[in-house]
Design an enzyme around this catalytic site. Structure first.
Site, PDB file in Angstrom:
ATOM      1  CG  ASP A  52      -2.206  -0.819   0.920  1.00 56.98           C
ATOM      2  OD1 ASP A  52      -2.217  -1.528  -0.106  1.00 56.98           O
ATOM      3  OD2 ASP A  52      -3.163  -0.742   1.716  1.00 56.98           O
ATOM      4  CG  ASN A  96      -7.601  -3.879  -2.711  1.00 56.99           C
ATOM      5  OD1 ASN A  96      -8.477  -3.020  -2.804  1.00 56.99           O
ATOM      6  ND2 ASN A  96      -7.827  -5.071  -2.186  1.00 56.99           N
ATOM      7  CG  ASP A 330      -8.911  -2.092   9.444  1.00 55.93           C
ATOM      8  OD1 ASP A 330     -10.022  -2.343   8.928  1.00 55.93           O
ATOM      9  OD2 ASP A 330      -8.039  -1.393   8.896  1.00 55.93           O
ATOM     10  CD  GLU A 358      -8.109  -4.274   2.730  1.00 61.42           C
ATOM     11  OE1 GLU A 358      -9.204  -4.155   3.335  1.00 61.42           O
ATOM     12  OE2 GLU A 358      -7.105  -3.599   3.019  1.00 61.42           O
ATOM     13  CG  HIS A 405      -3.909  -6.815   4.862  1.00 60.87           C
ATOM     14  ND1 HIS A 405      -3.483  -5.800   5.649  1.00 60.87           N
ATOM     15  CD2 HIS A 405      -5.117  -6.407   4.372  1.00 60.87           C
ATOM     16  CE1 HIS A 405      -4.361  -4.817   5.637  1.00 60.87           C
ATOM     17  NE2 HIS A 405      -5.362  -5.163   4.870  1.00 60.87           N
ATOM     18  NE  ARG A 406      -6.369  -4.509   8.799  1.00 61.16           N
ATOM     19  CZ  ARG A 406      -5.123  -4.214   9.187  1.00 61.16           C
ATOM     20  NH1 ARG A 406      -4.428  -5.057   9.920  1.00 61.16           N
ATOM     21  NH2 ARG A 406      -4.574  -3.065   8.849  1.00 61.16           N
ATOM     22  CE  LYS A 436      -4.881  -3.547   0.615  1.00 62.99           C
ATOM     23  NZ  LYS A 436      -5.085  -2.347   1.361  1.00 62.99           N
TER      24      LYS A 436
END
Ligand code: DC
Length: 674
Positions: A52, A96, A330, A358, A405-406, A436
């Protein structure tokens, strides 16, 4: 970074030690944008290096910003709030990264309207499914000309000249889909605040979500000289004549969202010693630091200072809780993973924004946690998670990560299932997506977790000299993301150290002492002995010959045994040598025995030597190989022979890739997931 298609995380039982977090994504991309728009140079310390931020840096370069720096410091020379020096049309590709798309859309729309130009903003396919309509509506209302290039309400966008800015009246923006729309306007509008001689007002429609992110935006604007007044985060006033002033130096805190995985790991698995997290602390300006309160509510013991946290397990099992997560969408995902270890049903509410991230994170989390055996109820803007009903209800699941990613980082926490009485590995598909925001996430995690040796998978590759086992083992290890032990190196290093100390081949005691005290360090492909790079020296024929001699001594073999076992670390090990499957790792999950003919091996070695410019006679090489084979096979201790349960692989006519495919195929058959 684990650049592999899938990563199997073995069952984990402990977490302890210290992790240092990468920089915050939210701070990094805001600071980059502000530094890029400001006049003058900003020195940014500890900027996050991830997908990012790379996307943002590339966009700034295209806009004419000067970017320089190294690992720790990035220097940005801004464009001084003007697009005039940039040649358009300009096309920016933003991956993204919502933290790049939204504020750049706002800033560039204003600049194009004021200064002229033509800019296209696009991203990856998922970016084109993430809404931006409310921001575009707000920008259109103040005079920007913006076209949707595919679908109304979504990127890609084209920003055109020809509009007339109208910022006298309050600017209205919706706050209930993504707080990034408001943040984008707040970051961008100071650009045009010097024209009208009057302040700019922004008013939020609907209830503002993710408020801490807006507070973060305000705090960073302040660092760049812009004092926004607001009234309960509903109405914001940017003073007339605001100008971005580059602070000469700014430091990026560690990422509080990234901290959540380690706070969770500590709450679950730091029993005997704490898990310490450095880079972010209780005074953080990031909203996700409030994850600490949520983790405490579920039982974590968290201590902390200005830039560190220490976490231990408190309540166990964790306490099920009902938590309003609107302020930390998040980090809230991590609570869903913690819920796997709670004493009942955990309910996370007001998380509707998960659906436009995402991936649709509510749906994705529900599907994947169910695969593990949990009971999950997914609502429109909530999720309820009940852990697997019993240890036996945990399943060996192959989990999708949705290029998110999360998802990948949260789901890795399921590997602590032995602490809930189960014992299953967790397969994560496409683990690369952590790039990311946290490219080294798995390396960092694996650095602080512990597993029972029996749970850490080992593949052994034994075979005669020059059979290509080292190369094959390296290829297999790379494709699994595992460590490799080339045990021959340990014998060679013993031989080399002994040669340097003038120890004779029959001085068994001295040789064993050398083996026991080897100060070896591995760094990628490099091997260091006593602080000196010995990679090349170890490959000398004389060292190989002496190694063959010393390796026949039981005392030397014993002295190296514990060292070899210590290579068995999470997530797995590929070990190659002569007795890996028979003596050192008899419980290995897969044992391979390589059997290339002596003629073929001599030819390969010959080619290798010729390539290095060393001349050698083929028949002499073959005779030497055969002599070494004979010695390795007929010695009294740990002779070279296939383990009873080894699979034979004749690689005489196979390439390395083909051999690796064969081994991975066998491994896949033995290591199945639901
Ligand atoms: O695989 P290599 O050529 O690097 O091994 C060097 C020497 O060490 C070789 O002569 C055999 C010995 N060796 C051993 O006895 N046991 C092992 N597991 C690995 C190597």
């Amino acid at each position: 970074m684990y650049d592999i298609a899938q990563l199997d995380v073995p069952p984990l039982r402990r977490a302890a030690g210290t992790v240092r977090l990468p920089g915050s994504k939210s701070i990094s991309n805001r600071v980059l944008l502000l530094a890029g728009l400001a006049e003058g140079r900003t020195e940014i310390h500890d900027l996050l290096d991830s997908d990012d931020t790379r996307v943002m840096l590339q966009a700034l370069r295209q806009l004419g910003c000067g970017i320089a720096g190294d690992d720790r410091v990035t220097t940005v020379t801004g464009i001084g709030g003007s697009l005039r020096q940039v040649r358009t049309p300009l096309s920016l590709s933003l991956g993204n990264a919502g933290t790049a798309m939204r504020p750049l859309a706002a800033a560039l729309a204003l600049l194009v309207t004021r200064d002229g130009g033509d800019v296209e903003l696009s991203g990856v396919a998922r970016m084109h499914e993430r809404p931006i309509g409310d921001l575009v509506d707000a920008l259109r209302r103040i005079g920007a000309l913006i076209d949707y290039l595919h679908h109304d309400g979504y990127p890609p966008l084209r920003l055109r000249a020809g509009g007339t800015l109208n910022i006298e009246r309050p600017i209205r923006v919706r706050g209930d889909v993504s707080s990034q729309f408001l943040s984008a306007l707040l970051l961008a509008l100071p650009l045009v605040s010097d024209g009208g001689g009057q302040p700019i007002t922004i008013e939020v429609d609907g209830e503002l979500i993710s408020k801490p992110y807006v507070e973060l935006t305000l705090a960073l604007l302040q660092r760049f000289g812009i004092e926004v007044q607001h009234d309960g985060l509903q109405r914001f006033v940017i003073p007339a004549g605001s100008r971005y002033r580059a602070p000469s130096r700014i430091h990026v805190e560690g990422d509080a969202s990234s901290a959540s995985y380690f706070i969770a790991a500590g709450a679950i698995a730091a029993v005997e010693a704490p898990l310490r997290i450095e880079g972010v602390g209780l005074d953080s300006i990031q909203g996700d630091i409030r994850f600490v309160d949520a983790a405490r509510a579920m039982g974590a013991q968290v201590a902390g200072g200005a830039s560190w946290l220490e976490v231990r397990r408190g309540a166990w099992p964790l306490k099920a809780a009902t938590l309003d997560c609107n302020h930390m969408p998040d980090a809230a995902m991590t609570l869903a993973a913690m819920a796997l270890y709670a004493d009942g049903r955990t309910r996370l509410t007001r998380i509707g924004s998960w659906r436009v991230k995402e991936t649709d994170r509510i749906a994705a989390m529900a599907v994947e946690l169910r695969k593990l055996g949990a009971t999950v109820l997914d609502g429109a803007d909530s999720i309820e998670v009940e852990p697997p009903a019993s240890p036996a209800a945990w399943r060996r699941a192959a989990l999708h990560t949705y290029d998110d990613h999360r998802m990948a980082m949260c789901l890795s926490l399921a590997a602590f299932n032995p602490l809930a009485g189960a014992r299953v590995p967790v397969r994560l598909l496409d683990p690369r997506c952590v790039g990311k925001t946290f490219p080294e996430y798995f390396e960092t995690l694996f650095g602080v977790v512990g597993a029972d040796a029996a749970d850490i998978p080992v593949i052994t590759v034994d075979g005669p000299t020059a059979s290509g086992k080292g190369t094959l083992a390296a290829a297999v290890a790379a494709r699994l993301g595992w460590r490799q032990l080339d045990s021959g190196v340990l014998y060679r290093a013993t031989a080399l150290a002994a040669m340097r100390a003038n120890i004779a081949g029959d001085d068994t005691e001295a040789l064993a002492r050398v083996a026991a005290a080897l100060a070896l360090r591995f760094d990628g492909d490099q091997v260091w002995l006593d602080g000196v790079d010995v990679g090349a020296a170890l490959r000398h024929e004389a060292v190989g010959a002496f190694a063959s001699q010393v390796s026949a001594l039981p005392e030397v073999r014993r002295a190296l045994h514990a060292l070899q076992l210590s290579f068995r670390r999470v997530p797995g090990l590929v070990a190659d040598g002569r007795d890996m499957g028979t003596v050192v790792f008899p419980d290995a999950a897969l044992k391979v025995f390589l059997t290339a003919s002596a003629a073929m091996r001599a030819e390969r070695r010959h080619k290798q030597l010729m390539a290095k410019g060393i001349s050698a006679r083929l028949d002499a090489l073959r005779a030497d190989l055969e002599a070494r084979d004979a010695r390795d096979m007929h010695r009294a201790v740990s002779p070279l022979k296939p383990a009873r349960d080894a699979l034979l692989l004749d690689n005489s006519s196979l390439t390395i890739e083909q051999s690796a495919d064969r081994v991975l195929g066998w491994w896949g058959e033995r290591n199945t997931f639901d």
